[in-house]
Motif scaffolding. Structure first.
Motif, PDB file in Angstrom:
ATOM      1  N   ARG A 183     111.923  75.480  74.913  1.00 26.62           N
ATOM      2  CA  ARG A 183     112.974  74.918  74.047  1.00 26.62           C
ATOM      3  C   ARG A 183     112.913  75.498  72.647  1.00 26.62           C
ATOM      4  N   ILE A 184     111.712  75.722  72.120  1.00 25.14           N
ATOM      5  CA  ILE A 184     111.611  76.315  70.778  1.00 25.14           C
ATOM      6  C   ILE A 184     112.250  77.695  70.807  1.00 25.14           C
ATOM      7  N   ARG A 185     111.932  78.457  71.841  1.00 25.98           N
ATOM      8  CA  ARG A 185     112.461  79.815  71.958  1.00 25.98           C
ATOM      9  C   ARG A 185     114.002  79.808  72.005  1.00 25.98           C
ATOM     10  N   ALA A 186     114.532  78.806  72.685  1.00 25.43           N
ATOM     11  CA  ALA A 186     115.990  78.720  72.834  1.00 25.43           C
ATOM     12  C   ALA A 186     116.662  78.187  71.568  1.00 25.43           C
ATOM     13  N   GLU A 187     115.974  77.296  70.852  1.00 26.54           N
ATOM     14  CA  GLU A 187     116.665  76.562  69.775  1.00 26.54           C
ATOM     15  C   GLU A 187     116.290  76.982  68.359  1.00 26.54           C
ATOM     16  N   VAL A 188     115.147  77.660  68.199  1.00 28.65           N
ATOM     17  CA  VAL A 188     114.694  77.993  66.837  1.00 28.65           C
ATOM     18  C   VAL A 188     114.587  79.511  66.665  1.00 28.65           C
ATOM     19  N   PRO A 189     115.579  80.135  66.033  1.00 24.60           N
ATOM     20  CA  PRO A 189     115.460  81.574  65.790  1.00 24.60           C
ATOM     21  C   PRO A 189     114.485  81.856  64.641  1.00 24.60           C
ATOM     22  N   ARG A 190     113.898  83.035  64.665  1.00 25.78           N
ATOM     23  CA  ARG A 190     112.944  83.420  63.624  1.00 25.78           C
ATOM     24  C   ARG A 190     113.577  83.375  62.234  1.00 25.78           C
ATOM     25  N   THR A 191     114.853  83.712  62.159  1.00 27.92           N
ATOM     26  CA  THR A 191     115.541  83.716  60.861  1.00 27.92           C
ATOM     27  C   THR A 191     115.564  82.328  60.227  1.00 27.92           C
ATOM     28  N   GLN A 192     115.557  81.298  61.064  1.00 26.23           N
ATOM     29  CA  GLN A 192     115.537  79.931  60.532  1.00 26.23           C
ATOM     30  C   GLN A 192     114.211  79.670  59.808  1.00 26.23           C
ATOM     31  N   VAL A 193     113.119  80.150  60.404  1.00 26.98           N
ATOM     32  CA  VAL A 193     111.802  80.023  59.773  1.00 26.98           C
ATOM     33  C   VAL A 193     111.801  80.757  58.429  1.00 26.98           C
ATOM     34  N   GLU A 194     112.342  81.965  58.437  1.00 24.66           N
ATOM     35  CA  GLU A 194     112.335  82.798  57.222  1.00 24.66           C
ATOM     36  C   GLU A 194     113.138  82.180  56.074  1.00 24.66           C
ATOM     37  N   SER A 195     114.112  81.342  56.422  1.00 25.50           N
ATOM     38  CA  SER A 195     114.979  80.768  55.380  1.00 25.50           C
ATOM     39  C   SER A 195     114.344  79.554  54.707  1.00 25.50           C
ATOM     40  N   TYR A 208     106.656  76.481  59.722  1.00 25.02           N
ATOM     41  CA  TYR A 208     106.423  76.630  61.171  1.00 25.02           C
ATOM     42  C   TYR A 208     106.334  75.252  61.842  1.00 25.02           C
ATOM     43  N   LYS A 209     107.069  74.275  61.312  1.00 23.06           N
ATOM     44  CA  LYS A 209     106.855  72.878  61.720  1.00 23.06           C
ATOM     45  C   LYS A 209     107.062  72.623  63.206  1.00 23.06           C
ATOM     46  N   GLU A 210     107.905  73.419  63.859  1.00 25.00           N
ATOM     47  CA  GLU A 210     108.114  73.206  65.300  1.00 25.00           C
ATOM     48  C   GLU A 210     106.842  73.476  66.097  1.00 25.00           C
ATOM     49  N   LEU A 211     105.907  74.227  65.497  1.00 20.23           N
ATOM     50  CA  LEU A 211     104.663  74.586  66.183  1.00 20.23           C
ATOM     51  C   LEU A 211     103.476  73.766  65.669  1.00 20.23           C
ATOM     52  N   LEU A 212     103.796  72.670  64.972  1.00 25.67           N
ATOM     53  CA  LEU A 212     102.746  71.775  64.468  1.00 25.67           C
ATOM     54  C   LEU A 212     102.928  70.391  65.088  1.00 25.67           C
ATOM     55  N   GLY A 250      99.388  84.423  69.854  1.00 22.82           N
ATOM     56  CA  GLY A 250      99.873  84.265  71.232  1.00 22.82           C
ATOM     57  C   GLY A 250     101.194  83.503  71.275  1.00 22.82           C
ATOM     58  N   GLU A 251     101.301  82.460  70.447  1.00 20.15           N
ATOM     59  CA  GLU A 251     102.543  81.667  70.432  1.00 20.15           C
ATOM     60  C   GLU A 251     103.720  82.497  69.916  1.00 20.15           C
ATOM     61  N   PHE A 252     103.475  83.268  68.856  1.00 21.87           N
ATOM     62  CA  PHE A 252     104.552  84.116  68.309  1.00 21.87           C
ATOM     63  C   PHE A 252     105.035  85.113  69.366  1.00 21.87           C
ATOM     64  N   LYS A 253     104.097  85.619  70.162  1.00 18.24           N
ATOM     65  CA  LYS A 253     104.480  86.562  71.229  1.00 18.24           C
ATOM     66  C   LYS A 253     105.290  85.825  72.290  1.00 18.24           C
ATOM     67  N   LYS A 254     104.832  84.608  72.639  1.00 17.85           N
ATOM     68  CA  LYS A 254     105.522  83.801  73.635  1.00 17.85           C
ATOM     69  C   LYS A 254     106.955  83.498  73.202  1.00 17.85           C
ATOM     70  N   LEU A 255     107.150  83.307  71.903  1.00 22.64           N
ATOM     71  CA  LEU A 255     108.483  82.977  71.390  1.00 22.64           C
ATOM     72  C   LEU A 255     109.337  84.227  71.168  1.00 22.64           C
ATOM     73  N   GLY A 256     108.733  85.392  71.360  1.00 27.43           N
ATOM     74  CA  GLY A 256     109.468  86.631  71.139  1.00 27.43           C
ATOM     75  C   GLY A 256     109.666  86.950  69.666  1.00 27.43           C
ATOM     76  N   TRP A 257     108.863  86.336  68.786  1.00 27.15           N
ATOM     77  CA  TRP A 257     109.015  86.570  67.345  1.00 27.15           C
ATOM     78  C   TRP A 257     108.285  87.833  66.900  1.00 27.15           C
ATOM     79  N   ILE A 258     107.301  88.294  67.693  1.00 29.06           N
ATOM     80  CA  ILE A 258     106.609  89.560  67.400  1.00 29.06           C
ATOM     81  C   ILE A 258     106.429  90.332  68.705  1.00 29.06           C
ATOM     82  N   GLU A 259     106.170  91.639  68.571  1.00 32.46           N
ATOM     83  CA  GLU A 259     105.894  92.471  69.750  1.00 32.46           C
ATOM     84  C   GLU A 259     104.527  92.087  70.327  1.00 32.46           C
ATOM     85  N   PRO A 260     104.371  92.220  71.636  1.00 35.98           N
ATOM     86  CA  PRO A 260     103.091  91.819  72.233  1.00 35.98           C
ATOM     87  C   PRO A 260     101.967  92.839  72.053  1.00 35.98           C
TER      88      PRO A 260
END
Ligand code: ZN
Length: 415
Positions: free
Chosen positions: A39-51, A59-63, A250-260
């Motif tokens: 759900r995080i991957r579907a609903e929270v884009p990386r750009t939202q974190v950056e803003s 990174y509250k969705e991951l806390l 590992g979580e950032f990779k899982k979310l597709g926010w960084i390259e593996p």
């Protein structure tokens, strides 16, 4: 919106509701917070974190905090800086320092874990909080308990640095000095948390508390331009931080926010208390407890709670564990200060000295990118370097005195 699912035992996989529970009831292994990554991957884009604001809460969705945080609103997002002069001194090409010596409010990475633990304590309805500590955690719980309106009891080994004791008492916390080492203090805290309904941040809130450490890793990846370093050197006390940075990447990779891409994890300890590096060097995860004897009090945990998992991360990522003597620690603190203008506490000296050792013995590849984790501030462990600094005698306020004392010396030295 919360993406928290449940707690899961790292050993046997037993799951638990979100509650203040210290360890798995079946096997006593630590518990892990599980999130709904899909759900995080579907609903929270990386750009939202950056803003968002530059704090750990971006990174509250991951806390594991469901509402607004109760404390630590300005904690985290400390600088990640390139360290070209230290890189040159160590003989590496690309070196960065993640500087939690300037974390808010108490100048160590512990402010992250405490911000999460006390926010969770509020959600669970605890009015009194506490911890067992080797110093930095004591400072942070005391400060943030004051800011959050909690009563606090802080348990420490009696031989702690005086700076760290004062940095705890100033906030009005009840400081309990125990004549014993950290492991004995920790056992006492476990008994207290079973008897009283208190939120002990590193006992019954430990599962949530340790999640705060992930933000140290998230920030490194984001500040490197959404990528991970090839190597990271992390100081180890209880061993939690290194496992949580690993989880963060590992979580950032899982979310597709960084390259593996892969990162090698290097664990650093002082030789006088090196149960985890000893295990890693022996190719095992089984920790043989030690009696600490080192100036590095913040890492002096002889029976580390997450030692097993720390050694596992080191070995599985192709890293290594290494330890250094007390004189090497002081040398590490000085070379960091003299090359980059950072004054780190003893744990930072351990990290720098271990990095040097790993590079010299060919374990760490000097052509790859490396991050050093600086977790605490040197102003809290002044005593450790006092003898290494020469005492200056005063001169009269006369030009001749100045020239006589300093310029002649200078000329003689450079002749
Ligand atoms: Zn279990």
């Amino acid at each position: 919106m919360s993406y928290l699912k449940f707690l899961e035992c790292r050993q046997c996989g037993q799951t638990y509701q979100i509650e203040p529970i210290a360890a798995c009831e079946n096997c006593w292994a630590p518990l892990e917070v599980v999130y709904d990554y899909k759900r995080i991957r579907a609903e929270v884009p990386r750009t939202q974190v950056e803003s968002r604001l530059p704090t750990m809460w971006r990174y509250k969705e991951l806390l594991p905090v469901t509402g607004e945080p109760a404390v630590g609103h300005s904690t985290g997002f400390t600088p990640l800086v390139a360290a070209p002069r230290l890189a040159k001194a160590l003989g590496v090409r690309e070196l960065y320092l993640k500087n939690d010596a300037v974390n808010f409010p108490t100048l160590s990475f512990k402010d992250r874990v405490v911000a999460v633990a006390l926010s969770k304590a509020r959600e669970f309805g605890f009015e009194t909080v506490g911890c067992s500590s080797t110093g930095n955690l004591a400072n942070s719980v005391a400060a943030q308990a004051a800011a959050g309106g909690f009563k606090s009891f802080i348990f420490v080994p009696a031989d702690l640095e005086p700076e760290k004791l004062i940095n705890t008492q100033i906030y009005g916390a009840t400081l309990v000095k125990v004549s014993g080492n950290y492991d004995q203090v920790n056992r006492l805290c476990s008994e207290i948390s079973q008897k009283y309904s208190w939120g002990m941040v590193n006992v019954n809130l430990r599962t949530y508390y340790s999640e705060g450490s992930k933000t140290f890793g998230y920030e490194i990846a984001e500040q490197l331009g959404w990528r991970v370093p090839q190597n990271i050197v992390v100081p180890m006390a209880g061993g939690s931080l290194i496992t949580k940075i690993h989880k963060a990447f590992g979580e950032f990779k899982k979310l597709g926010w960084i390259e593996p891409a892969a990162t090698r994890f290097y664990g650093a300890q002082a030789t006088g208390c090196s149960p985890i590096t000893t295990a890693a060097r022996n190719g095992t995860c089984e920790i043989v407890p030690q009696k600490p004897n080192t100036i590095v009090k913040s890492l002096a945990i002889g029976n580390p709670a997450d030692g097993f998992y720390a050694s596992k991360v080191i070995q599985e990522t192709g890293g290594a564990g290494e330890d250094v003597s007390d004189p090497e620690v002081v040398e590490g603190i000085r070379s960091l200060a003299e090359t980059e203008g950072f004054f780190a506490e003893t744990a930072g000296g351990v990290t720098v000295a271990v990095a040097r050792k790993l590079i010299r013995n060919g374990t760490l590849n000097p052509d790859e990118s490396t991050v050093l984790a600086i977790t605490g501030n040197g102003l809290k462990t002044i005593g450790a370097v006092r003898e290494a600094i020469s005492a200056e005698e005063a001169i009269r306020p006369k030009l001749a005195d100045f020239e006589d004392r300093y310029l002649k010396l200078h000329a003689a030295a450079s002749a």
